[in-house]
Design a protein around this motif. Structure first.
Motif, PDB file in Angstrom:
ATOM      1  N   MET A   1      26.231  47.911  33.260  1.00 48.54           N
ATOM      2  CA  MET A   1      27.001  47.412  34.380  1.00 48.54           C
ATOM      3  C   MET A   1      28.262  48.262  34.503  1.00 48.54           C
ATOM      4  O   MET A   1      28.944  48.500  33.520  1.00 48.54           O
ATOM      5  N   PRO A   2      28.585  48.680  35.695  1.00 50.03           N
ATOM      6  CA  PRO A   2      29.774  49.523  35.885  1.00 50.03           C
ATOM      7  C   PRO A   2      31.065  48.783  35.516  1.00 50.03           C
ATOM      8  O   PRO A   2      31.168  47.568  35.667  1.00 50.03           O
ATOM      9  N   GLN A   3      32.020  49.557  35.060  1.00 51.37           N
ATOM     10  CA  GLN A   3      33.276  48.975  34.579  1.00 51.37           C
ATOM     11  C   GLN A   3      34.061  48.299  35.701  1.00 51.37           C
ATOM     12  O   GLN A   3      34.759  47.315  35.461  1.00 51.37           O
ATOM     13  N   TYR A   4      33.946  48.777  36.925  1.00 52.26           N
ATOM     14  CA  TYR A   4      34.721  48.182  38.013  1.00 52.26           C
ATOM     15  C   TYR A   4      34.311  46.724  38.273  1.00 52.26           C
ATOM     16  O   TYR A   4      35.116  45.934  38.752  1.00 52.26           O
ATOM     17  N   ILE A   5      33.083  46.357  37.927  1.00 49.10           N
ATOM     18  CA  ILE A   5      32.644  44.963  38.076  1.00 49.10           C
ATOM     19  C   ILE A   5      33.490  44.062  37.173  1.00 49.10           C
ATOM     20  O   ILE A   5      33.898  42.974  37.570  1.00 49.10           O
ATOM     21  N   TYR A   6      33.745  44.515  35.962  1.00 47.15           N
ATOM     22  CA  TYR A   6      34.568  43.732  35.030  1.00 47.15           C
ATOM     23  C   TYR A   6      35.997  43.604  35.555  1.00 47.15           C
ATOM     24  O   TYR A   6      36.612  42.550  35.436  1.00 47.15           O
ATOM     25  N   ILE A   7      36.504  44.661  36.108  1.00 50.68           N
ATOM     26  CA  ILE A   7      37.856  44.620  36.667  1.00 50.68           C
ATOM     27  C   ILE A   7      37.908  43.633  37.823  1.00 50.68           C
ATOM     28  O   ILE A   7      38.860  42.844  37.936  1.00 50.68           O
ATOM     29  N   ILE A   8      36.905  43.631  38.666  1.00 44.30           N
ATOM     30  CA  ILE A   8      36.845  42.694  39.787  1.00 44.30           C
ATOM     31  C   ILE A   8      36.768  41.259  39.276  1.00 44.30           C
ATOM     32  O   ILE A   8      37.453  40.365  39.789  1.00 44.30           O
ATOM     33  N   LEU A   9      35.962  41.013  38.248  1.00 41.43           N
ATOM     34  CA  LEU A   9      35.853  39.668  37.680  1.00 41.43           C
ATOM     35  C   LEU A   9      37.178  39.199  37.092  1.00 41.43           C
ATOM     36  O   LEU A   9      37.593  38.048  37.301  1.00 41.43           O
ATOM     37  N   VAL A  10      37.852  40.062  36.360  1.00 39.30           N
ATOM     38  CA  VAL A  10      39.144  39.701  35.781  1.00 39.30           C
ATOM     39  C   VAL A  10      40.147  39.388  36.886  1.00 39.30           C
ATOM     40  O   VAL A  10      40.873  38.384  36.822  1.00 39.30           O
ATOM     41  N   CYS A  11      40.186  40.206  37.925  1.00 39.30           N
ATOM     42  CA  CYS A  11      41.100  39.969  39.047  1.00 39.30           C
ATOM     43  C   CYS A  11      40.770  38.653  39.752  1.00 39.30           C
ATOM     44  O   CYS A  11      41.667  37.903  40.143  1.00 39.30           O
ATOM     45  N   PHE A  12      39.478  38.351  39.906  1.00 39.39           N
ATOM     46  CA  PHE A  12      39.063  37.113  40.539  1.00 39.39           C
ATOM     47  C   PHE A  12      39.568  35.903  39.751  1.00 39.39           C
ATOM     48  O   PHE A  12      40.172  34.990  40.313  1.00 39.39           O
ATOM     49  N   PHE A  13      39.340  35.912  38.441  1.00 34.61           N
ATOM     50  CA  PHE A  13      39.780  34.786  37.624  1.00 34.61           C
ATOM     51  C   PHE A  13      41.298  34.701  37.566  1.00 34.61           C
ATOM     52  O   PHE A  13      41.871  33.609  37.504  1.00 34.61           O
ATOM     53  N   LEU A  14      41.962  35.832  37.601  1.00 39.22           N
ATOM     54  CA  LEU A  14      43.416  35.844  37.638  1.00 39.22           C
ATOM     55  C   LEU A  14      43.915  35.178  38.917  1.00 39.22           C
ATOM     56  O   LEU A  14      44.811  34.335  38.887  1.00 39.22           O
ATOM     57  N   LEU A  15      43.319  35.520  40.042  1.00 37.26           N
ATOM     58  CA  LEU A  15      43.720  34.926  41.315  1.00 37.26           C
ATOM     59  C   LEU A  15      43.413  33.430  41.360  1.00 37.26           C
ATOM     60  O   LEU A  15      44.215  32.645  41.868  1.00 37.26           O
ATOM     61  N   VAL A  16      42.266  33.027  40.823  1.00 39.65           N
ATOM     62  CA  VAL A  16      41.931  31.603  40.778  1.00 39.65           C
ATOM     63  C   VAL A  16      42.969  30.852  39.940  1.00 39.65           C
ATOM     64  O   VAL A  16      43.423  29.772  40.334  1.00 39.65           O
ATOM     65  N   GLY A  17      43.372  31.420  38.824  1.00 38.55           N
ATOM     66  CA  GLY A  17      44.392  30.799  37.983  1.00 38.55           C
ATOM     67  C   GLY A  17      45.734  30.686  38.686  1.00 38.55           C
ATOM     68  O   GLY A  17      46.409  29.660  38.600  1.00 38.55           O
ATOM     69  N   ILE A  18      46.113  31.732  39.389  1.00 39.43           N
ATOM     70  CA  ILE A  18      47.389  31.717  40.123  1.00 39.43           C
ATOM     71  C   ILE A  18      47.363  30.668  41.225  1.00 39.43           C
ATOM     72  O   ILE A  18      48.293  29.874  41.371  1.00 39.43           O
ATOM     73  N   VAL A  19      46.281  30.647  42.003  1.00 35.51           N
ATOM     74  CA  VAL A  19      46.170  29.676  43.097  1.00 35.51           C
ATOM     75  C   VAL A  19      46.157  28.254  42.539  1.00 35.51           C
ATOM     76  O   VAL A  19      46.823  27.364  43.084  1.00 35.51           O
ATOM     77  N   GLY A  20      45.435  28.028  41.459  1.00 26.98           N
ATOM     78  CA  GLY A  20      45.396  26.702  40.847  1.00 26.98           C
ATOM     79  C   GLY A  20      46.762  26.260  40.347  1.00 26.98           C
ATOM     80  O   GLY A  20      47.175  25.113  40.543  1.00 26.98           O
ATOM     81  N   THR A  21      47.480  27.172  39.724  1.00 26.52           N
ATOM     82  CA  THR A  21      48.816  26.859  39.207  1.00 26.52           C
ATOM     83  C   THR A  21      49.768  26.521  40.345  1.00 26.52           C
ATOM     84  O   THR A  21      50.528  25.546  40.269  1.00 26.52           O
ATOM     85  N   ILE A  22      49.729  27.295  41.403  1.00 27.23           N
ATOM     86  CA  ILE A  22      50.603  27.040  42.556  1.00 27.23           C
ATOM     87  C   ILE A  22      50.229  25.716  43.213  1.00 27.23           C
ATOM     88  O   ILE A  22      51.106  24.940  43.600  1.00 27.23           O
ATOM     89  N   ALA A  23      48.924  25.439  43.329  1.00 31.01           N
ATOM     90  CA  ALA A  23      48.484  24.183  43.940  1.00 31.01           C
ATOM     91  C   ALA A  23      48.997  22.982  43.160  1.00 31.01           C
ATOM     92  O   ALA A  23      49.433  21.985  43.745  1.00 31.01           O
ATOM     93  N   VAL A  24      48.962  23.057  41.855  1.00 33.70           N
ATOM     94  CA  VAL A  24      49.484  21.953  41.033  1.00 33.70           C
ATOM     95  C   VAL A  24      50.997  21.860  41.190  1.00 33.70           C
ATOM     96  O   VAL A  24      51.557  20.771  41.311  1.00 33.70           O
ATOM     97  N   GLY A  25      51.665  22.997  41.231  1.00 36.35           N
ATOM     98  CA  GLY A  25      53.120  23.000  41.322  1.00 36.35           C
ATOM     99  C   GLY A  25      53.655  22.416  42.612  1.00 36.35           C
ATOM    100  O   GLY A  25      54.720  21.789  42.618  1.00 36.35           O
ATOM    101  N   VAL A  26      52.947  22.586  43.704  1.00 34.59           N
ATOM    102  CA  VAL A  26      53.435  22.099  44.997  1.00 34.59           C
ATOM    103  C   VAL A  26      52.783  20.787  45.413  1.00 34.59           C
ATOM    104  O   VAL A  26      53.044  20.287  46.502  1.00 34.59           O
TER     105      VAL A  26
END
Length: 71
Positions: A1-26
């Motif tokens: 599997m190409p390495q960029y797929i892993y980078i995309i997955l990490v970025c996706f989970f990072l964004l989900v975590g950020i959105v979830g944290t902000i949603a709880v905060g507000v």
């Protein structure tokens, strides 16, 4: 599997975590406070510990998958 797929997955989970944290905060509940939350510390610690354990296991599985597919 190409390495960029892993980078995309990490970025996706990072964004989900950020959105979830902000949603709880507000959230309305968070702004108003919840006295029940402060009384149930055992349940809170149990859930938080479970979240961290699941995250750690997912991270280790991801690392193993990354190492396996690199070769």
């Amino acid at each position: 599997m190409p390495q960029y797929i892993y980078i995309i997955l990490v970025c996706f989970f990072l964004l989900v975590g950020i959105v979830g944290t902000i949603a709880v905060g507000v959230s309305k509940e968070n702004r108003e406070g919840n006295p029940e939350y402060e009384r149930k510390t055992k349940g809170n610690w149990t859930r938080l510990t479970l979240y961290y354990v699941v995250s750690a296991v997912a991270g280790v599985v991801g690392l193993i998958a990354f190492i396996q597919f690199q070769s």
